[in-house]
Structures are given as C-alpha cells and as structure tokens.
Design a protein around this motif. Structure first.
Motif, PDB file in Angstrom:
ATOM      1  N   ASN A 366       0.824  -1.213   0.000  1.00 24.86           N
ATOM      2  CA  ASN A 366       0.000   0.000   0.000  1.00 24.86           C
ATOM      3  C   ASN A 366       0.860   1.265   0.000  1.00 24.86           C
ATOM      4  OD1 ASN A 366      -2.434  -1.497   0.122  1.00 24.86           O
ATOM      5  ND2 ASN A 366      -2.160  -1.757   2.335  1.00 24.86           N
ATOM      6  N   GLY A 367       1.937   1.219  -0.771  1.00 26.47           N
ATOM      7  CA  GLY A 367       2.796   2.391  -0.899  1.00 26.47           C
ATOM      8  C   GLY A 367       3.707   2.650   0.276  1.00 26.47           C
ATOM      9  N   VAL A 368       3.836   1.681   1.172  1.00 23.48           N
ATOM     10  CA  VAL A 368       4.607   1.883   2.400  1.00 23.48           C
ATOM     11  C   VAL A 368       5.734   0.880   2.489  1.00 23.48           C
ATOM     12  CG1 VAL A 368       4.510   1.653   4.916  1.00 23.48           C
ATOM     13  CG2 VAL A 368       2.761   2.960   3.726  1.00 23.48           C
ATOM     14  N   LEU A 369       6.888   1.357   2.951  1.00 19.93           N
ATOM     15  CA  LEU A 369       8.026   0.479   3.226  1.00 19.93           C
ATOM     16  C   LEU A 369       8.689   0.960   4.508  1.00 19.93           C
ATOM     17  CD1 LEU A 369      10.122  -1.731   2.351  1.00 19.93           C
ATOM     18  CD2 LEU A 369      11.364   0.113   1.197  1.00 19.93           C
ATOM     19  N   SER A 370       8.953   0.020   5.409  1.00 16.15           N
ATOM     20  CA  SER A 370       9.769   0.343   6.578  1.00 16.15           C
ATOM     21  C   SER A 370      10.781  -0.765   6.780  1.00 16.15           C
ATOM     22  CB  SER A 370       8.912   0.522   7.838  1.00 16.15           C
ATOM     23  OG  SER A 370       8.341  -0.707   8.244  1.00 16.15           O
ATOM     24  N   TYR A 371      11.950  -0.383   7.294  1.00 16.21           N
ATOM     25  CA  TYR A 371      12.986  -1.371   7.545  1.00 16.21           C
ATOM     26  C   TYR A 371      13.889  -0.890   8.672  1.00 16.21           C
ATOM     27  CZ  TYR A 371      15.877   1.705   4.530  1.00 16.21           C
ATOM     28  OH  TYR A 371      16.537   2.777   3.969  1.00 16.21           O
ATOM     29  N   ASP A 379      22.885  -0.990  18.828  1.00 18.98           N
ATOM     30  CA  ASP A 379      22.587   0.149  17.959  1.00 18.98           C
ATOM     31  C   ASP A 379      21.626  -0.271  16.848  1.00 18.98           C
ATOM     32  OD1 ASP A 379      24.272   1.677  19.441  1.00 18.98           O
ATOM     33  OD2 ASP A 379      25.875   1.781  17.958  1.00 18.98           O
ATOM     34  N   ALA A 380      20.809   0.669  16.407  1.00 23.70           N
ATOM     35  CA  ALA A 380      19.881   0.372  15.311  1.00 23.70           C
ATOM     36  C   ALA A 380      19.458   1.657  14.623  1.00 23.70           C
ATOM     37  CB  ALA A 380      18.652  -0.374  15.833  1.00 23.70           C
ATOM     38  N   VAL A 381      19.053   1.513  13.381  1.00 24.63           N
ATOM     39  CA  VAL A 381      18.482   2.611  12.597  1.00 24.63           C
ATOM     40  C   VAL A 381      17.175   2.114  12.014  1.00 24.63           C
ATOM     41  CG1 VAL A 381      18.751   4.057  10.537  1.00 24.63           C
ATOM     42  CG2 VAL A 381      20.703   3.692  12.066  1.00 24.63           C
ATOM     43  N   ALA A 382      16.142   2.947  12.057  1.00 24.68           N
ATOM     44  CA  ALA A 382      14.838   2.608  11.491  1.00 24.68           C
ATOM     45  C   ALA A 382      14.459   3.639  10.431  1.00 24.68           C
ATOM     46  CB  ALA A 382      13.774   2.567  12.580  1.00 24.68           C
ATOM     47  N   VAL A 383      13.870   3.153   9.334  1.00 23.92           N
ATOM     48  CA  VAL A 383      13.447   4.021   8.238  1.00 23.92           C
ATOM     49  C   VAL A 383      12.010   3.666   7.882  1.00 23.92           C
ATOM     50  CG1 VAL A 383      13.881   4.728   5.861  1.00 23.92           C
ATOM     51  CG2 VAL A 383      15.812   4.139   7.363  1.00 23.92           C
ATOM     52  N   ALA A 384      11.158   4.691   7.781  1.00 19.70           N
ATOM     53  CA  ALA A 384       9.769   4.497   7.366  1.00 19.70           C
ATOM     54  C   ALA A 384       9.477   5.444   6.208  1.00 19.70           C
ATOM     55  CB  ALA A 384       8.817   4.769   8.531  1.00 19.70           C
ATOM     56  N   TRP A 424       8.172  10.591   5.437  1.00 23.36           N
ATOM     57  CA  TRP A 424       9.297   9.716   5.704  1.00 23.36           C
ATOM     58  C   TRP A 424       9.859  10.008   7.088  1.00 23.36           C
ATOM     59  CZ3 TRP A 424      14.445  11.602   6.167  1.00 23.36           C
ATOM     60  CH2 TRP A 424      14.588  12.981   5.901  1.00 23.36           C
ATOM     61  N   SER A 425      10.564   9.052   7.626  1.00 26.55           N
ATOM     62  CA  SER A 425      11.146   9.219   8.944  1.00 26.55           C
ATOM     63  C   SER A 425      12.371   8.335   9.096  1.00 26.55           C
ATOM     64  CB  SER A 425      10.118   8.862  10.035  1.00 26.55           C
ATOM     65  OG  SER A 425      10.671   9.067  11.324  1.00 26.55           O
ATOM     66  N   VAL A 426      13.403   8.865   9.747  1.00 26.39           N
ATOM     67  CA  VAL A 426      14.583   8.105  10.131  1.00 26.39           C
ATOM     68  C   VAL A 426      14.779   8.275  11.618  1.00 26.39           C
ATOM     69  CG1 VAL A 426      17.072   7.775   9.848  1.00 26.39           C
ATOM     70  CG2 VAL A 426      15.666   8.397   7.871  1.00 26.39           C
TER      71      VAL A 426
END
Length: 429
Positions: A366-371, A379-384, A424-426
């Motif tokens: 539905n046009g969305v990707l997060s990883y 440590d971690a990084v999230a992207v939406a 978008w978000s990081v």
C-alpha cells in the motif's frame, strides 16, 4: 574496519566540472592548469560530510576522457602531474582521500601503442596488445573510437599494473575501474594482486552494471562494484509507487553485503540526475534516506547535493547536461537539498557500522516500506517511507527510538509512524 569502510565519496567529472575544452588541445599548446581549481572545493566536500574525492578521468585523452591516449600523462586540458600532486597533497592534509578513474578495457585510437600497430601491423612490438576482428580491431560496444585492449596479453597486464602503481605511489588511495564488466576476471585478479604487493591498502571499485557482482570480488580481486540494481530500484519503485521492487532489491543487497560493501549511489556521470529521474520531487528525501542508511559505500555526484537537474540523452553530446561546469559560487539554489544531505550523512557518520549492515523489512505494501538495520551493542536505525499521496502507517519493532530526520516520529512505545502523503522518517536507537 578498513579506511574504505568510512569513505563517503564526492564524485566529480573533472573535464566538465572545470569547464575544459571538448577535445584535446592542439600539439604544443601550454597546459591549462585547472586541477588546482578543485582545491577550494575540498572544504565544500567536507562540509557536506564526505571524506573522499572520486575523480573522473584525468589522463590525456581525445575527447570525453574515456578515450585515453596516455595513462602516464595528465590531460593538458586539466593541467600537469604537478597539478594533480598538489591536489592530492592538499586533500591529504584535510583528511580527504582521492580516487582515480582507470580506463583499462579500451583506449583511444591515438594511443601510442595502437598508433604503432596501425603503422607497422604484425611487426609492431605492440601487435598483441589489441584484438584483430573482421579486418580491423575489436572496439567497445560499437564505439569505433574506443579500441579494446587484449587482456590475454601479459604485456597489457604489465602495463596496467605499472599504471596502477605509478599513481598509487603518488598518493592516490584507489581506483574506479571503468567498464570492469567487459574485462575478464582473471585479468583483474592479476593486476590488483600485483598492485597490492606494494599498496596493500589500495581500494579498487569496478563499474559493473549487471551480472554476478560478487564474482568481481571473489574471483576478480576487486573490493567493490557499483550497485546499479539498487540505484534502479530506488528511483523506479518511487516513480511506480511500488515498494515491493525496492524491498526485493534490499534483499539482493543483503546477499551482496555478506561478501563485500557495494558502492552505492543515486547519481553519477553516466545517468540522468536523480532530481530529473524522479517524477515526484517530494520523493527525493526518500531516495536519499535509502542511500545513506543501507549498507555499502555511498557517493554523491557533484551538483546532486543542490538538487541539480540533468537528463542523459543517447546522442553525440548527450552527456553534456549531466556533466556541467561547477560555478564559482553556488548561491542559495538547492540549499535545502544540501542541508538534507548533511543531515543524512551526519546520521551515517555517527553510525559507521551501517557500511556492512543488512536491512530487515517490516512494513511492505500500500505504498509503504519500513525497515531496520542493526549494529553492534544494540545500535539500530529505522526508516519508514510513504511512497503514496495519501496518509499511511508504517511500523518497526518497538524500542527507544530517537527521531533523527523526516516529518514524522516513530513512536517508541508502538514502533508505529503515522506518515503524511510522501512522508518519511529516520530514527536511531
């Protein structure tokens, strides 16, 4: 980690950047000392967050630089060997490494060894440097001015090794190997192994458009190759509002990261600029967020940091629009895009482990990707990312996420991000 694991390249095509003539200078004309004009831009590179200067062709050539006529001589349109040495020295003083562009698949027809063969035929000492074909000599992908070298010739391997060593001796840190995909893997293994005997820290990245990327590292001895699959997936999936394509490419990218860190990019001297390639300008932050969070060794093509436009066309002179001169003063145009680059590169600088990190996809559809990407010591990084023009929700595992970039925060308690259209978000943890 090797020095290359910390590299973020600013990629410059010198003949265009410095406004050089389109063709070689007439014999006897004095060199144009243009390379020193790059020195003041080292501060721009550093302010952007990069620490490497990846130069396009600088060797004597007939026209565009990829038709080399002498690998041991700087193109007079750019200056002299002393000019390059000055640039390398000034870069080193600022902690900036320099990468050269080596064209070893083919040469221009004015190349001295080829000229000797055309004059003397089979009696030339360079007769085995080229491949006879159909009464002429093999050329590169139909370009009659580009004569292919015979990579089965020991003399050609000796010559290329000598070129690599010559410039590594003079302070450059590595090589981009042009058209690496067209050269047999055993040849690359032979010349890179020899070069590493004297220069064990040298970094070699091959231009590979498609094929078995990992084999260029495991069999060819290179350190990296250009990640064209990811480049295509980034802009294509955004234009098509199809996150599945990018998710698939991230899976492929993860497989490569098990063997090496690919050279990642959204623009270079051979492709339409990302600002022109994207049909929706609001997708530019998405493309950059992917570039600077996924594993690999990223590069920024000059002008892209200001959102420059330029379309590559399949005609004579069709590269001119993507290889323009750099103005003495950039002014304010595209300053917001530059600040976005600085913000995202800053995140990567604070998380250098991202170079080898693999992406785990959580929301898809539905046009969305997060990883997310996980590093050492938790440590971690999230992207939406919301590719679409309607609000959407994306999720990642709940944890103490800290907002870093984008319009929307990722909720630490739920791991959810309420994304506006094209949002978008990081975040980091």
């Amino acid at each position: 980690m090797r020095w290359s694991d910390y590299a973020i390249w600013w990629h410059v095509y010198p003949l265009g950047f410095l406004g050089a003539e389109r063709a070689a200078l007439p014999p006897g004309e004095a060199p144009r000392h243009r390379l020193p004009e790059l020195v003041p831009w080292l501060d721009h590179l550093l302010e952007l967050g990069c620490n490497g200067l990846a130069l396009g062709p600088v060797f004597a050539a007939e026209t565009h630089g990829y038709d080399t006529v002498d690998h041991f001589r700087i193109d007079p349109r750019l200056g002299t060997e002393d000019d390059l040495a000055h640039l390398v020295d000034r870069a080193a003083a600022k902690g900036v490494r320099v990468l050269l562009d080596g064209v070893f698949n083919h040469v221009g027809r004015s190349y001295a060894q080829f000229a000797d063969v055309t004059r003397h035929g089979a009696t030339s000492p360079y007769a085995d440097w080229f491949v006879p074909e159909g009464g002429e000599f093999r050329t590169f992908e139909g370009h009659s001015q580009l004569v292919v070298l015979n990579h089965e010739s020991p003399a050609v391997a000796d010559h290329v090794t000598a070129v690599l060593d010559h410039w590594l001796d003079r302070g450059v840190s590595g090589w981009r190997l042009d058209a690496a995909y067209a050269v047999p893997l055993p040849f690359w293994r032979k010349v890179t192994d020899r070069a590493r005997e004297k220069h064990p820290d040298a970094w070699f990245s091959g231009e590979v458009i498609h094929g078995d990327y990992a084999s260029y590292v495991t069999e060819g001895g290179l350190d990296s190759v250009t990640q064209y699959e990811l480049w295509k997936a980034i802009w294509s999936s955004l234009n098509d509002v199809n996150p599945h394509e990018l998710a698939w490419a991230l899976g492929r990218h993860n497989e490569l990261l098990a063997t090496f860190a690919p050279q990642t990019f959204v623009g270079n001297h051979d492709v339409t600029r990302i600002a022109s390639r994207l049909t929706e300008p609001r997708h530019l932050p998405h493309a950059l967020a992917v570039l600077f969070t996924v594993g690999g060794i990223p590069s920024v093509y000059y002008g892209d940091e200001r959102g420059w436009h330029g379309v590559k066309q399949e005609r004579e002179g069709g590269d001119d629009e993507i290889r323009p001169a750099f103005p003495a003063d950039l002014g304010d145009y595209g300053l917001d895009t530059q600040r976005l680059h600085q913000l995202l590169i800053g995140i990567r600088r604070r998380h250098p482990w991202l170079v080898h990190a693999t992406a785990e996809v959580h929301s898809l559809g539905n046009g969305v990707l997060s990883y997310t990407l996980s590093g050492p010591e938790g440590d971690a990084v999230a992207v939406a990312l919301n590719f679409g023009d309607t609000p959407a929700t994306a999720g990642v595992p709940a944890r103490a996420w800290r907002h870093e970039a984008g319009e929307t925060t990722i909720d630490p308690g739920t791991g959810e991000a309420a994304l506006p259209p094209f949002g978008w978000s990081v975040a980091t943890a």
